[in-house]
Design an enzyme around this catalytic site. Sequence first.
Site, PDB file in Angstrom:
ATOM      1  CD  GLU A  93       1.928  42.992  59.748  1.00  0.00           C
ATOM      2  OE1 GLU A  93       1.068  42.149  59.520  1.00  0.00           O
ATOM      3  OE2 GLU A  93       2.992  43.085  59.091  1.00  0.00           O
TER       4      GLU A  93
ATOM      5  CB  CYS B 287       5.939  43.022  56.585  1.00  0.00           C
ATOM      6  SG  CYS B 287       5.259  41.710  57.595  1.00  0.00           S
TER       7      CYS B 287
ATOM      8  CG  HIS C 140       9.516  40.972  54.941  1.00  0.00           C
ATOM      9  ND1 HIS C 140       9.503  41.494  56.215  1.00  0.00           N
ATOM     10  CD2 HIS C 140       8.611  39.957  54.946  1.00  0.00           C
ATOM     11  CE1 HIS C 140       8.610  40.837  56.945  1.00  0.00           C
ATOM     12  NE2 HIS C 140       8.061  39.896  56.203  1.00  0.00           N
TER      13      HIS C 140
HETATM   14  N1  CAA Z   1      16.532  20.097  60.778  1.00  0.00           N
HETATM   15  C1  CAA Z   1      16.709  20.957  59.765  1.00  0.00           C
HETATM   16  N2  CAA Z   1      15.664  21.532  59.081  1.00  0.00           N
HETATM   17  C2  CAA Z   1      14.403  21.223  59.466  1.00  0.00           C
HETATM   18  C3  CAA Z   1      14.140  20.311  60.511  1.00  0.00           C
HETATM   19  C4  CAA Z   1      15.272  19.735  61.188  1.00  0.00           C
HETATM   20  N3  CAA Z   1      15.121  18.917  62.185  1.00  0.00           N
HETATM   21  N4  CAA Z   1      12.818  20.200  60.657  1.00  0.00           N
HETATM   22  C5  CAA Z   1      12.252  21.010  59.719  1.00  0.00           C
HETATM   23  N5  CAA Z   1      13.218  21.629  59.017  1.00  0.00           N
HETATM   24  C6  CAA Z   1      13.050  22.583  57.930  1.00  0.00           C
HETATM   25  C7  CAA Z   1      11.965  22.203  56.935  1.00  0.00           C
HETATM   26  O1  CAA Z   1      12.445  21.332  55.930  1.00  0.00           O
HETATM   27  C8  CAA Z   1      11.578  23.580  56.414  1.00  0.00           C
HETATM   28  O2  CAA Z   1      12.532  24.027  55.482  1.00  0.00           O
HETATM   29  P1  CAA Z   1      12.172  24.150  53.926  1.00  0.00           P
HETATM   30  O3  CAA Z   1      10.969  25.024  53.822  1.00  0.00           O
HETATM   31  O4  CAA Z   1      13.380  24.736  53.316  1.00  0.00           O
HETATM   32  O5  CAA Z   1      11.862  22.754  53.492  1.00  0.00           O
HETATM   33  C9  CAA Z   1      11.732  24.487  57.627  1.00  0.00           C
HETATM   34  O6  CAA Z   1      12.584  23.779  58.538  1.00  0.00           O
HETATM   35  C10 CAA Z   1      10.435  24.773  58.351  1.00  0.00           C
HETATM   36  O7  CAA Z   1       9.830  23.541  58.647  1.00  0.00           O
HETATM   37  P2  CAA Z   1       8.298  23.293  58.338  1.00  0.00           P
HETATM   38  O8  CAA Z   1       7.965  23.779  56.952  1.00  0.00           O
HETATM   39  O9  CAA Z   1       7.921  21.919  58.706  1.00  0.00           O
HETATM   40  O10 CAA Z   1       7.699  24.314  59.402  1.00  0.00           O
HETATM   41  P3  CAA Z   1       6.203  24.638  59.717  1.00  0.00           P
HETATM   42  O11 CAA Z   1       5.271  24.061  58.721  1.00  0.00           O
HETATM   43  O12 CAA Z   1       5.963  24.311  61.147  1.00  0.00           O
HETATM   44  O13 CAA Z   1       6.172  26.229  59.597  1.00  0.00           O
HETATM   45  C11 CAA Z   1       5.937  28.192  58.287  1.00  0.00           C
HETATM   46  C12 CAA Z   1       6.807  26.988  58.587  1.00  0.00           C
HETATM   47  C13 CAA Z   1       4.698  27.721  57.519  1.00  0.00           C
HETATM   48  C14 CAA Z   1       6.705  29.184  57.431  1.00  0.00           C
HETATM   49  C15 CAA Z   1       5.509  28.847  59.619  1.00  0.00           C
HETATM   50  O14 CAA Z   1       6.621  29.256  60.351  1.00  0.00           O
HETATM   51  C16 CAA Z   1       4.563  30.018  59.435  1.00  0.00           C
HETATM   52  O15 CAA Z   1       3.360  29.848  59.223  1.00  0.00           O
HETATM   53  N6  CAA Z   1       5.104  31.253  59.592  1.00  0.00           N
HETATM   54  C17 CAA Z   1       4.293  32.470  59.543  1.00  0.00           C
HETATM   55  C18 CAA Z   1       4.060  32.913  58.136  1.00  0.00           C
HETATM   56  C19 CAA Z   1       5.328  33.433  57.490  1.00  0.00           C
HETATM   57  O16 CAA Z   1       6.228  33.918  58.115  1.00  0.00           O
HETATM   58  N7  CAA Z   1       5.377  33.341  56.157  1.00  0.00           N
HETATM   59  C20 CAA Z   1       6.491  33.871  55.412  1.00  0.00           C
HETATM   60  C21 CAA Z   1       6.034  34.525  54.132  1.00  0.00           C
HETATM   61  S1  CAA Z   1       4.772  35.740  54.489  1.00  0.00           S
HETATM   62  C22 CAA Z   1       5.648  37.092  55.094  1.00  0.00           C
HETATM   63  O17 CAA Z   1       6.823  37.185  54.930  1.00  0.00           O
HETATM   64  C23 CAA Z   1       4.877  38.142  55.826  1.00  0.00           C
HETATM   65  C24 CAA Z   1       5.144  38.019  57.274  1.00  0.00           C
HETATM   66  O18 CAA Z   1       6.054  38.629  57.790  1.00  0.00           O
HETATM   67  C25 CAA Z   1       4.278  37.153  58.074  1.00  0.00           C
END
Ligand code: CAA
Length: 447
Positions: free
Chosen positions: A83, A120, A244
């Site tokens: 991709e 993916c 994945h």
């Molecule tokens: N100690 C321990 N854990 C902590 C923490 C700390 N200090 N601070 C945060 N966390 C935890 C949060 O609780 C959260 O866990 P849970 O979801 O279990 O509650 C985790 O760490 C991540 O924290 P946030 O949700 O606050 O993180 P974020 O909002 O900055 O980003 C995300 C998370 C939205 C997934 C981001 O990484 C993102 O947009 N990623 C790209 C999209 C993606 O990968 N999506 C996955 C599904 S789609 C897919 O699989 C296709 C692909 O390959 C892209």
Amino acid sequence: MTAVGIDAIEIRTGKLELDLAETFAPAKGDDPEKYTKGLGLHASSFPDAYEDIVTMGANAAHRLMERKGLTPADIGRIDVATESAFDNSKPVSTYIAGCLEQVFDEDFHHANKGERKFACVAGTQSIDDAYNWIRAGRHRGRSALVIATDTALYARGDPGEATQGAGAVAMLISEDPDVVELSTEQGFGSADETDFLKPNQQFPSVDGKRSVQVYLARMREAVRDFESVAGTIHPDDFTLLPFHTPFPGMVRKAAALAYRHTIRDTEIEEELAEDIGRQPRPEAFDSDEAYVDAMGEYTDELVETDQYRDWYDRVVDPTLEISREVGNWYTGSVHVARASGLKHALENDMDLTGATLGVASYGSGAQAEVHAETVQSGWEDEIAALNVDEQLDNRYSISYEEYEHIHDVHNHDKDTDAEAEAFTPPEGEFVFDGWGRMGERKYRYVE
Ligand code: CAA
């Protein structure tokens, strides 16, 4: 029926490493545990200035062919899943074949080449295409080379930036394979979704939180569809469950739902009932919301039980060991997860021949696919031949400023290539070698 499946695997990581806890988190003002515990990631791999999806794919394929003693005449098709393509017409597989022709005496003119796109999940779809080609008897005794290669970059400041990565997985799909035989049965969960997309742009538009929910929803459909052809799944059916893996925390969520689903109406649910009760059933609730809340509470308790932890540690956690160190490789991620689980088994003297793997792929946009694989007797030699640990150890660790530089080098909208300085010297590999007369990318092999 002759077995068809994965005969050989090679993994090629980008040569740079960004430490998320030590380097990325402080620069972003974040708690390092958000990465190491929350997302479950320690580091990301990045391509050096002379690396890209073609070099990583070609280098993986080259090592695979050399190791297996193959020549181009043994390969009937080259399918690239990516991709991160940079050309809307000429497929990446032609560039990779061009690279390989620099080091082999023969050419690949006889080979059918293509490029697969569905985020993916396209790597798994390319394996499917190869499987079907062999099963249809059109392969003339040849194998297919499937290469899943991506540079998973997000715009700087996007929440996805923490989950970046770059690398390629090359797989040989053959009759009588050495690593795994693929099941005929498959399950799909596919819907028109806008969780993650790249409408003619390099960096994705992502609704991160929604993408997590879409992953789970499509995966649930794929599991049910798989069960409709293969029969009800029991958690003990699979020795390893590679998913994945955009980041290990995503797999933690998916695994909890998979376990909850597969223990329903089993002796495991009964055994757990003494401690946490039986799973809520929808008919016992007045509203969907009340049912969903009760399921959420049950799941929170379920993942704390010894039974769940034991299952997770045995069946899922080993598949995440490489991913933790490299980040998301998009099309390659589920194939890294499979290799990681097998590598863990080898290192722990587990006899996996005949064991069943459940493989759960996902691509945004969105589609999940589930199938089973039977481990073949040649798996140990194949997995022992991987040099992924050596590659990971040899990565050059970049500072935050160096990360910003390399992110710009690989940004198609920034004209930094001319002065791009590499952090590592290339050796025995294909490298990007500038632009051709028609805007094509050029490559050369460095001894
Ligand atoms: N100690 C321990 N854990 C902590 C923490 C700390 N200090 N601070 C945060 N966390 C935890 C949060 O609780 C959260 O866990 P849970 O979801 O279990 O509650 C985790 O760490 C991540 O924290 P946030 O949700 O606050 O993180 P974020 O909002 O900055 O980003 C995300 C998370 C939205 C997934 C981001 O990484 C993102 O947009 N990623 C790209 C999209 C993606 O990968 N999506 C996955 C599904 S789609 C897919 O699989 C296709 C692909 O390959 C892209």
